[in-house]
Scaffold this motif. Sequence first.
Motif, PDB file in Angstrom:
ATOM      1  N   ASN A  11       0.802  -1.224   0.000  1.00 43.82           N
ATOM      2  CA  ASN A  11       0.000   0.000   0.000  1.00 43.82           C
ATOM      3  C   ASN A  11       0.831   1.269   0.000  1.00 43.82           C
ATOM      4  O   ASN A  11       0.583   2.177  -0.794  1.00 43.82           O
ATOM      5  N   ASP A  12       1.779   1.360   0.921  1.00 43.41           N
ATOM      6  CA  ASP A  12       2.476   2.646   1.077  1.00 43.41           C
ATOM      7  C   ASP A  12       3.497   2.891  -0.038  1.00 43.41           C
ATOM      8  O   ASP A  12       3.472   3.938  -0.671  1.00 43.41           O
ATOM      9  N   LEU A  13       4.357   1.918  -0.268  1.00 39.33           N
ATOM     10  CA  LEU A  13       5.429   2.144  -1.248  1.00 39.33           C
ATOM     11  C   LEU A  13       5.017   1.744  -2.663  1.00 39.33           C
ATOM     12  O   LEU A  13       5.139   2.537  -3.608  1.00 39.33           O
ATOM     13  N   GLY A  14       4.540   0.498  -2.798  1.00 40.39           N
ATOM     14  CA  GLY A  14       4.221  -0.013  -4.136  1.00 40.39           C
ATOM     15  C   GLY A  14       3.170   0.837  -4.841  1.00 40.39           C
ATOM     16  O   GLY A  14       3.325   1.195  -6.016  1.00 40.39           O
TER      17      GLY A  14
ATOM     18  N   SER B  97       3.357   2.955  -8.444  1.00 39.71           N
ATOM     19  CA  SER B  97       2.521   2.753  -9.638  1.00 39.71           C
ATOM     20  C   SER B  97       1.661   3.986  -9.912  1.00 39.71           C
ATOM     21  O   SER B  97       1.400   4.326 -11.067  1.00 39.71           O
ATOM     22  N   ARG B  98       1.257   4.676  -8.849  1.00 35.38           N
ATOM     23  CA  ARG B  98       0.483   5.900  -9.037  1.00 35.38           C
ATOM     24  C   ARG B  98       1.301   6.958  -9.784  1.00 35.38           C
ATOM     25  O   ARG B  98       0.813   7.580 -10.735  1.00 35.38           O
ATOM     26  N   LEU B  99       2.539   7.122  -9.371  1.00 29.36           N
ATOM     27  CA  LEU B  99       3.382   8.129 -10.024  1.00 29.36           C
ATOM     28  C   LEU B  99       3.594   7.786 -11.500  1.00 29.36           C
ATOM     29  O   LEU B  99       3.466   8.648 -12.384  1.00 29.36           O
ATOM     30  N   LEU B 100       3.899   6.517 -11.765  1.00 30.53           N
ATOM     31  CA  LEU B 100       4.179   6.132 -13.152  1.00 30.53           C
ATOM     32  C   LEU B 100       2.920   6.289 -14.008  1.00 30.53           C
ATOM     33  O   LEU B 100       2.980   6.718 -15.168  1.00 30.53           O
ATOM     34  N   ASN B 101       1.811   5.960 -13.405  1.00 32.24           N
ATOM     35  CA  ASN B 101       0.529   6.103 -14.087  1.00 32.24           C
ATOM     36  C   ASN B 101       0.273   7.581 -14.440  1.00 32.24           C
ATOM     37  O   ASN B 101      -0.068   7.922 -15.581  1.00 32.24           O
TER      38      ASN B 101
END
Length: 507
Positions: A348-351, A355-359
Amino acid sequence: MFYITTAIVYANGDPHLGHAYELVLTDVIARYRRMIGDDVYFTTGLDEHGQKVQQSANKLGVKPIELCNDIASKFNDLCAELQISNNDYIRTTENRHKRVVQTILQELYDKKEIYKDDYKGFYSVKQEQFLQEKDRVEDGSWAEEFGEVIEIVESNYFFKLSQYQDWLIDFIKTNENFIFPQFRQKQVLEFLKNPINDLCISRPVERLSWGIPLPFDPGFVTYVWFDALINYISAIKYGSDQFSDIWPVNIHVIGKDIILPAHAIYWPIILHACGIDLPQSLLVHGFWNFSGRKMSKSSGETIDPLSLVKEYGTSAFRYFFTREMNVGQDSDYSLDQFIKRYNSDLGNDLGNLVSRLLNMGARYSDCLVPPVTVQDEPEKELLTLWETTRDEAVELYDGMQFHIALERTFTFIRAINRYTEIRAPWALAKSDEADDQKKLESTLGTIAESLRLSAALLAPVTPDISLKIYKLLGLSEISTWDLELSWSSRLEGKVMGEKTILFPRSQ
Ligand code: MSP
């Protein structure tokens, strides 16, 4: 040179969690020291001689060396899977080791530190040691841990340990940081309030053939501890230039079961008697228990570390065991807790952040890290939190408080997530205002940079995931902390990777 070692494992069983933990702990320290610019030399290895190995091999119907080769290869696999950055793997059946053991024995014999005498006493086959009256339990029998106990008389060689007792007490008192944590140092001094005996360092070959022969009497092999401890100097070629460059060792990492008497009594005295400098420190870690009970080969309650690594990945394994152990204390292992940490901290915190940033990068900035031109309150807060997190974490790494260093780092990672929510790039993207466009770019740039900094701070613990994050941010390698831990604009214009799930959710 910063020299660090693990204990060398007995070659009489498969790797278990306790071994894996010691390797990871030592590796975290080794990687941390490299990060702060030290030249590190790191050794680990296998303790192959002795009755237990001989017995295990007999049971399996193989030669002792065959059993040892098999176990060595399993441990080498484990080191590779755990990404242990050791420089060498020392096996006590190697000639380079045997030579040094014999050199040391001969030196001590020539100095009259070793003498021959009759020994009569009660002997524990399981523990490979003669017992003393204090080892009896209340009803006069021997404690269960000693297994079968037999009375024997035999000629043996003894090392004059007792004459060094006062010297050792004095050494430990004047070197307050010799043993970490402090309470172990006190235990050692407490132990030394009772007289110590000379150490029987030989076994007749008729009783034990699987050992290193005494150079001055081939009818005997040397005692396992005398053999095993010397790995720390044989691995770096005692007597050579390499030895002068590397010795004394900075940290011997060991478990709490082998501090007394082996590492705190025998080892300092052997070195002192040979005129070799003493180790700078012993780091004594606690045990991983399984529902409160000790995990050991003999109790059968062992957990195959490789199965956890295969299922959850190297970094998840290393993260959990570093996050959950207050170095020096014991800790309980449970798969539930492992999965909880995996899903919450890593997933939740790191992964999710990655993925949110890359998205968002793919949707709003053509996968490029945009420039940060807006420095409002949310950015300033995050920057300030970074600076305290970094300073505290580095100090905590230095003080062996890795679990708290990780806790602080994840508090920062959660703050990046909160920052993302506050800035809500998805809302900014809907606006045509130039100011909002700038804010959107700055938000992505700020998230990318704070993620990079977190990855660098986690690198000693999660080397592969940290490097993966660096690569996803368009960088190729992680350098030392003096270059990596300051907030910068180095990511500007870098091409981000495709959306990636670093930690797939586990049930
Ligand atoms: N061969 C000796 C050490 C010789 S060092 C000169 C030995 N071997 S061992 O295989 O029994 O243990 C190797 C290391 O693993 C020790 O430091 C020991 O404390 C550690 N652990 C064994 N079980 C453990 C846990 N359950 N938890 C944490 N560490 C544990 O002793």
